[in-house]
Design a protein around this motif. Structure first.
Motif, PDB file in Angstrom:
ATOM      1  N   PRO A 188       0.846  -1.195   0.000  1.00 45.77           N
ATOM      2  CA  PRO A 188       0.000   0.000   0.000  1.00 45.77           C
ATOM      3  C   PRO A 188       0.889   1.256   0.000  1.00 45.77           C
ATOM      4  CG  PRO A 188      -0.759  -1.605   1.610  1.00 45.77           C
ATOM      5  CD  PRO A 188       0.573  -2.082   1.119  1.00 45.77           C
ATOM      6  N   PRO A 189       0.499   2.312  -0.674  1.00 47.16           N
ATOM      7  CA  PRO A 189      -0.810   2.514  -1.319  1.00 47.16           C
ATOM      8  C   PRO A 189      -0.880   2.017  -2.763  1.00 47.16           C
ATOM      9  CG  PRO A 189       0.434   4.544  -1.420  1.00 47.16           C
ATOM     10  CD  PRO A 189       1.295   3.575  -0.666  1.00 47.16           C
ATOM     11  N   MET A 190       0.243   1.414  -3.266  1.00 47.41           N
ATOM     12  CA  MET A 190       0.229   0.940  -4.655  1.00 47.41           C
ATOM     13  C   MET A 190      -0.501  -0.386  -4.807  1.00 47.41           C
ATOM     14  SD  MET A 190       1.360   3.098  -6.733  1.00 47.41           S
ATOM     15  CE  MET A 190       1.376   1.990  -8.146  1.00 47.41           C
ATOM     16  N   LEU A 191      -0.673  -1.124  -3.717  1.00 47.42           N
ATOM     17  CA  LEU A 191      -1.419  -2.388  -3.792  1.00 47.42           C
ATOM     18  C   LEU A 191      -2.900  -2.078  -3.937  1.00 47.42           C
ATOM     19  CD1 LEU A 191      -1.561  -5.476  -3.620  1.00 47.42           C
ATOM     20  CD2 LEU A 191      -1.707  -5.247  -1.133  1.00 47.42           C
ATOM     21  N   LEU A 192      -3.492  -2.534  -5.029  1.00 50.61           N
ATOM     22  CA  LEU A 192      -4.897  -2.258  -5.310  1.00 50.61           C
ATOM     23  C   LEU A 192      -5.795  -3.461  -5.050  1.00 50.61           C
ATOM     24  CD1 LEU A 192      -4.385  -0.306  -8.669  1.00 50.61           C
ATOM     25  CD2 LEU A 192      -4.500   0.612  -6.347  1.00 50.61           C
ATOM     26  N   ILE A 193      -5.311  -4.655  -5.371  1.00 51.47           N
ATOM     27  CA  ILE A 193      -6.092  -5.884  -5.212  1.00 51.47           C
ATOM     28  C   ILE A 193      -6.177  -6.255  -3.731  1.00 51.47           C
ATOM     29  CG2 ILE A 193      -6.231  -8.336  -5.830  1.00 51.47           C
ATOM     30  CD1 ILE A 193      -6.672  -6.479  -8.155  1.00 51.47           C
ATOM     31  N   ASP A 194      -7.343  -6.656  -3.285  1.00 53.57           N
ATOM     32  CA  ASP A 194      -7.519  -7.072  -1.884  1.00 53.57           C
ATOM     33  C   ASP A 194      -7.340  -8.569  -1.688  1.00 53.57           C
ATOM     34  OD1 ASP A 194      -8.067  -4.490  -0.964  1.00 53.57           O
ATOM     35  OD2 ASP A 194     -10.191  -4.678  -1.461  1.00 53.57           O
ATOM     36  N   ARG A 195      -7.947  -9.353  -2.573  1.00 57.58           N
ATOM     37  CA  ARG A 195      -7.899 -10.798  -2.365  1.00 57.58           C
ATOM     38  C   ARG A 195      -8.105 -11.539  -3.688  1.00 57.58           C
ATOM     39  NH1 ARG A 195     -12.342  -8.578  -0.515  1.00 57.58           N
ATOM     40  NH2 ARG A 195     -11.293  -8.226   1.464  1.00 57.58           N
ATOM     41  N   LEU A 196      -7.555 -12.760  -3.727  1.00 59.45           N
ATOM     42  CA  LEU A 196      -7.763 -13.674  -4.851  1.00 59.45           C
ATOM     43  C   LEU A 196      -8.890 -14.620  -4.468  1.00 59.45           C
ATOM     44  CD1 LEU A 196      -6.678 -14.824  -7.613  1.00 59.45           C
ATOM     45  CD2 LEU A 196      -5.287 -16.378  -6.231  1.00 59.45           C
ATOM     46  N   LEU A 197      -9.917 -14.698  -5.318  1.00 52.53           N
ATOM     47  CA  LEU A 197     -11.103 -15.490  -4.995  1.00 52.53           C
ATOM     48  C   LEU A 197     -11.088 -16.879  -5.612  1.00 52.53           C
ATOM     49  CD1 LEU A 197     -13.904 -12.807  -5.519  1.00 52.53           C
ATOM     50  CD2 LEU A 197     -12.651 -13.339  -3.414  1.00 52.53           C
ATOM     51  N   VAL A 213     -10.127 -14.963 -10.657  1.00 55.59           N
ATOM     52  CA  VAL A 213     -11.009 -13.865 -10.259  1.00 55.59           C
ATOM     53  C   VAL A 213     -10.464 -13.276  -8.966  1.00 55.59           C
ATOM     54  CG1 VAL A 213     -13.342 -13.170  -9.623  1.00 55.59           C
ATOM     55  CG2 VAL A 213     -13.007 -14.997 -11.309  1.00 55.59           C
ATOM     56  N   SER A 214     -10.247 -11.976  -8.984  1.00 57.19           N
ATOM     57  CA  SER A 214      -9.795 -11.254  -7.796  1.00 57.19           C
ATOM     58  C   SER A 214     -10.826 -10.196  -7.421  1.00 57.19           C
ATOM     59  CB  SER A 214      -8.437 -10.599  -8.045  1.00 57.19           C
ATOM     60  OG  SER A 214      -7.430 -11.570  -8.302  1.00 57.19           O
ATOM     61  N   GLU A 215     -10.624  -9.587  -6.264  1.00 55.36           N
ATOM     62  CA  GLU A 215     -11.580  -8.603  -5.762  1.00 55.36           C
ATOM     63  C   GLU A 215     -10.834  -7.442  -5.120  1.00 55.36           C
ATOM     64  OE1 GLU A 215     -15.659  -9.517  -3.672  1.00 55.36           O
ATOM     65  OE2 GLU A 215     -14.095  -9.384  -2.123  1.00 55.36           O
ATOM     66  N   MET A 216     -11.402  -6.263  -5.246  1.00 51.79           N
ATOM     67  CA  MET A 216     -10.847  -5.101  -4.567  1.00 51.79           C
ATOM     68  C   MET A 216     -11.974  -4.147  -4.193  1.00 51.79           C
ATOM     69  SD  MET A 216      -9.258  -2.736  -7.655  1.00 51.79           S
ATOM     70  CE  MET A 216      -9.267  -1.238  -6.678  1.00 51.79           C
ATOM     71  N   THR A 217     -11.771  -3.417  -3.128  1.00 48.90           N
ATOM     72  CA  THR A 217     -12.688  -2.350  -2.737  1.00 48.90           C
ATOM     73  C   THR A 217     -11.964  -1.024  -2.928  1.00 48.90           C
ATOM     74  OG1 THR A 217     -13.850  -3.748  -1.144  1.00 48.90           O
ATOM     75  CG2 THR A 217     -14.066  -1.360  -0.879  1.00 48.90           C
ATOM     76  N   VAL A 218     -12.577  -0.127  -3.654  1.00 47.61           N
ATOM     77  CA  VAL A 218     -11.979   1.176  -3.921  1.00 47.61           C
ATOM     78  C   VAL A 218     -11.976   1.992  -2.631  1.00 47.61           C
ATOM     79  CG1 VAL A 218     -12.095   3.267  -5.331  1.00 47.61           C
ATOM     80  CG2 VAL A 218     -12.840   1.059  -6.290  1.00 47.61           C
ATOM     81  N   ARG A 219     -10.789   2.528  -2.289  1.00 48.28           N
ATOM     82  CA  ARG A 219     -10.633   3.304  -1.061  1.00 48.28           C
ATOM     83  C   ARG A 219     -10.180   4.727  -1.389  1.00 48.28           C
ATOM     84  NH1 ARG A 219      -7.656  -1.181  -0.354  1.00 48.28           N
ATOM     85  NH2 ARG A 219      -5.735   0.093  -0.320  1.00 48.28           N
ATOM     86  N   LYS A 220     -10.565   5.636  -0.560  1.00 43.68           N
ATOM     87  CA  LYS A 220     -10.223   7.039  -0.786  1.00 43.68           C
ATOM     88  C   LYS A 220      -8.722   7.286  -0.757  1.00 43.68           C
ATOM     89  CE  LYS A 220     -14.474   9.180   0.955  1.00 43.68           C
ATOM     90  NZ  LYS A 220     -15.031  10.205   1.882  1.00 43.68           N
ATOM     91  N   ASP A 221      -7.978   6.467   0.025  1.00 50.72           N
ATOM     92  CA  ASP A 221      -6.548   6.713   0.168  1.00 50.72           C
ATOM     93  C   ASP A 221      -5.712   6.101  -0.945  1.00 50.72           C
ATOM     94  OD1 ASP A 221      -6.933   4.070   0.832  1.00 50.72           O
ATOM     95  OD2 ASP A 221      -5.725   4.128   2.659  1.00 50.72           O
ATOM     96  N   ASP A 270     -16.943   1.225  -3.683  1.00 48.84           N
ATOM     97  CA  ASP A 270     -17.382   0.180  -4.618  1.00 48.84           C
ATOM     98  C   ASP A 270     -16.461  -1.031  -4.527  1.00 48.84           C
ATOM     99  OD1 ASP A 270     -19.400   1.829  -5.490  1.00 48.84           O
ATOM    100  OD2 ASP A 270     -18.393   2.420  -7.358  1.00 48.84           O
ATOM    101  N   THR A 271     -17.050  -2.216  -4.658  1.00 45.75           N
ATOM    102  CA  THR A 271     -16.274  -3.456  -4.705  1.00 45.75           C
ATOM    103  C   THR A 271     -16.232  -3.956  -6.141  1.00 45.75           C
ATOM    104  OG1 THR A 271     -16.836  -4.074  -2.429  1.00 45.75           O
ATOM    105  CG2 THR A 271     -16.117  -5.834  -3.891  1.00 45.75           C
ATOM    106  N   LEU A 272     -15.030  -4.171  -6.645  1.00 47.80           N
ATOM    107  CA  LEU A 272     -14.821  -4.575  -8.033  1.00 47.80           C
ATOM    108  C   LEU A 272     -14.331  -6.014  -8.101  1.00 47.80           C
ATOM    109  CD1 LEU A 272     -12.918  -1.402  -9.330  1.00 47.80           C
ATOM    110  CD2 LEU A 272     -15.385  -1.744  -9.048  1.00 47.80           C
ATOM    111  N   ARG A 273     -14.741  -6.686  -9.154  1.00 48.02           N
ATOM    112  CA  ARG A 273     -14.235  -8.033  -9.434  1.00 48.02           C
ATOM    113  C   ARG A 273     -13.431  -7.995 -10.728  1.00 48.02           C
ATOM    114  NH1 ARG A 273     -17.145 -13.256  -7.086  1.00 48.02           N
ATOM    115  NH2 ARG A 273     -17.512 -12.438  -4.993  1.00 48.02           N
ATOM    116  N   ILE A 274     -12.252  -8.602 -10.682  1.00 48.67           N
ATOM    117  CA  ILE A 274     -11.339  -8.561 -11.810  1.00 48.67           C
ATOM    118  C   ILE A 274     -11.082  -9.979 -12.289  1.00 48.67           C
ATOM    119  CG2 ILE A 274      -9.109  -7.766 -12.649  1.00 48.67           C
ATOM    120  CD1 ILE A 274     -10.283  -6.569  -9.269  1.00 48.67           C
ATOM    121  N   SER A 275     -11.444 -10.250 -13.536  1.00 44.95           N
ATOM    122  CA  SER A 275     -11.178 -11.548 -14.154  1.00 44.95           C
ATOM    123  C   SER A 275     -10.015 -11.396 -15.120  1.00 44.95           C
ATOM    124  CB  SER A 275     -12.406 -12.054 -14.920  1.00 44.95           C
ATOM    125  OG  SER A 275     -13.529 -12.158 -14.076  1.00 44.95           O
ATOM    126  N   VAL A 276      -9.071 -12.317 -15.065  1.00 41.80           N
ATOM    127  CA  VAL A 276      -7.967 -12.308 -16.022  1.00 41.80           C
ATOM    128  C   VAL A 276      -7.874 -13.668 -16.685  1.00 41.80           C
ATOM    129  CG1 VAL A 276      -6.639 -10.507 -14.879  1.00 41.80           C
ATOM    130  CG2 VAL A 276      -6.273 -12.882 -14.233  1.00 41.80           C
TER     131      VAL A 276
END
Length: 495
Positions: free
Chosen positions: A366-375, A383-391, A450-456
């Motif tokens: 952090p703060p460069m780490l954007l992804i929260d978890r691998l699902l 499929v990964s997930e992240m929640t957008v944060r103000k910081d 917002d919570t985002l889901r990222i598929s690669v």
């Protein structure tokens, strides 16, 4: 004293033959499902929708994939189901397989195993494995989910015996699941089968399909260990078979991913029926190409360097990696240690279960780490997930995630996927660079909270360079998609 070499899943092949199959990308056997239809509703069945008829392969398509398996070196075809004796072309397919000089091993609940059918099986040299879980009629009917199942199984048993099974050149086995309801009687059943020269296929239940819905079947792992050791002692002292207990098969081991695969009735190829990851479809690609291009298959073939957790340190790793199906179904990871192995009971905290915190997988902080978890991780897909944060550095004063972030988000999702896949590798270092973004389309926005889901999806790889397609969703809406070009170090580490 002799070793138990008439067991299932590869005991008939030498270590040299298996090593050669791994080296050359060849098969020694293949599991095939001609149909999903079944007249039983077994509580433990891996197929939760076994009465549905979907887009199943034609007879000609099955013939094609069997030919391909033979060209890849397969010597044996293991016929599963559904109930294969309900497949209208079953005898034609058996004759075809035998005509290719391949063995046939047929797993059946005894449906349509008339005296005539049993004699035909005997004449064709089919290895018949009859499903039988208990001597108790009510319990067998309950486990089978059908009144009259016990009577049908017993009739089939008598017909097979009358036809001549088993004999010196006609193999017969009985397939039995170990569950809470039958474990006390199974030593007696084991001896009953051994005394008739019938091979007992006793195995732990893979926690999938119906077994996940009926956990009253579960047996404590310590009790399972005691049961395995009791059977081992019976085999050693009474029948002269010397083997060491290890899951999931009583008196055997499962290393099938070294030399086998499974093709279901719709043409999807899987590592086995327990590792339910489709790695391709024979309608779209040749079997050889599917197996050669599959990362899952290659990972399983390289399990000694790829497997994670306590299994990677087990002294029996050369001959056992637990049940890959159980590992995948319980953890979401086909390379995880088997949580059901009694050797891992005191080390379950060392077994990683998906979802996994991205801080363990991605080199960014952090703060460069954007992804929260691998699902989720599948064949070349995650499929990964992240929640957008103000910081976050990519979030502006208006709380909106900057469009420039999406390439980095996709890249980090890939890094999480690769980091997770390679966690069992002895080299912990990760090397990789994002080289460029192509065809990036922004069609929506994300705001703080917002919570985002990222598929690669890994589209292609040439040497150390790869093309990855990514998609970012905010809820059900795709807000960004595109391709990133990455360089991955020759050690295969994450980008």
């Amino acid at each position: 004293m002799k070793t138990c070499q008439n067991r299932i899943y590869g005991a008939e092949y030498s270590q040299e033959e298996i090593a050669a199959a791994v080296r050359d990308g060849r098969l020694l056997s293949m599991e095939i499902e001609f149909n999903k239809s079944c007249n039983f509703r077994c509580l433990y069945c891996y197929a939760s929708d076994n009465n549905l008829h979907r887009n199943e392969l034609t007879k000609e398509e099955f013939i094609g994939v069997i030919r391909q398996a033979r060209e890849l070196g397969a010597r044996k075809m293991i016929i599963l189901g559904g109930e294969p004796m309900l497949y209208p072309h079953i005898l034609d397919m058996i004759r075809f397989i035998r005509g290719l000089d391949m063995e046939v091993e047929l797993f059946t609940n005894g449906t349509n195993m008339t005296p005539e059918a049993a004699r035909t099986m005997y004449d064709l040299g089919v290895r018949v494995v009859l499903k039988m879980n208990t001597f108790d009629e009510n319990l067998q009917d309950t486990l089978s989910g059908r009144k009259g199942a016990y009577a049908q199984i017993q009739e089939a048993f008598r017909n097979l015996k009358q036809a001549g099974y088993p004999s010196a050149d006609r193999f017969m086995g009985v397939s039995t699941v170990v569950c809470q309801q039958n474990i006390e009687e199974l030593p007696r059943m084991w001896e009953w089968l051994r005394d008739q020269n019938i091979v007992p296929y006793f195995e732990m239940i893979t926690p999938q399909g119906g077994a996940k819905e009926h956990n009253m079947l579960d047996v404590d792992s310590r009790r399972v260990e005691e049961f395995f050791r009791k059977i081992s002692e019976i085999d050693r002292t009474k029948y002269g078979y010397d083997w060491e207990p290890k899951p999931p098969l009583v008196g055997g081991e499962c290393l099938r991913h070294q030399f086998s695969c499974a093709v279901n009735s719709e043409g999807f190829v899987q590592p086995c029926v327990g590792v339910t990851i489709p790695i391709g479809n024979v309608r779209n690609h040749k079997l050889k190409e599917i197996l050669h291009d599959s990362e899952v298959v290659q990972d399983l073939k390289s399990y000694k360097t790829m497997i994670k957790g306590p299994c990677s340190q087990c002294e029996k790793l050369d001959e056992c990696y637990g049940c890959r199906g159980a590992a995948y179904q319980l953890t979401g990871d086909y390379l995880a240690s088997d949580p059901l192995c009694w050797k891992n009971l005191d080390r379950r905290e060392e077994i990683m279960f998906l979802p996994v915190d991205a801080t363990l997988l991605v080199p960014h902080k952090p703060p460069m780490l954007l992804i929260d978890r691998l699902l989720e991780v599948q064949e070349r897909v995650s499929v990964s997930e992240m929640t957008v944060r103000k910081d976050m550095v990519f979030v502006g004063p208006d709380d909106v995630l900057d469009d420039a972030s999406y390439g980095e988000i996709i890249s980090q999702a890939l890094a999480a996927m690769e980091g997770f896949r390679k966690m069992g590798n002895h080299d912990p270092q990760q090397e990789g660079f994002l080289l460029g973004i192509k065809n990036l389309e922004i069609s929506g926005e994300a705001r703080a909270g917002d919570t985002l889901r990222i598929s690669v999806f890994k589209v292609a790889k040439l040497g150390d360079f790869g093309i990855v397609r990514g998609e970012v969703r905010n809820g059900t809406t795709v807000i960004a998609r595109g391709e990133v070009k990455v360089w991955q170090g020759s050690n295969g580490k994450a980008a």
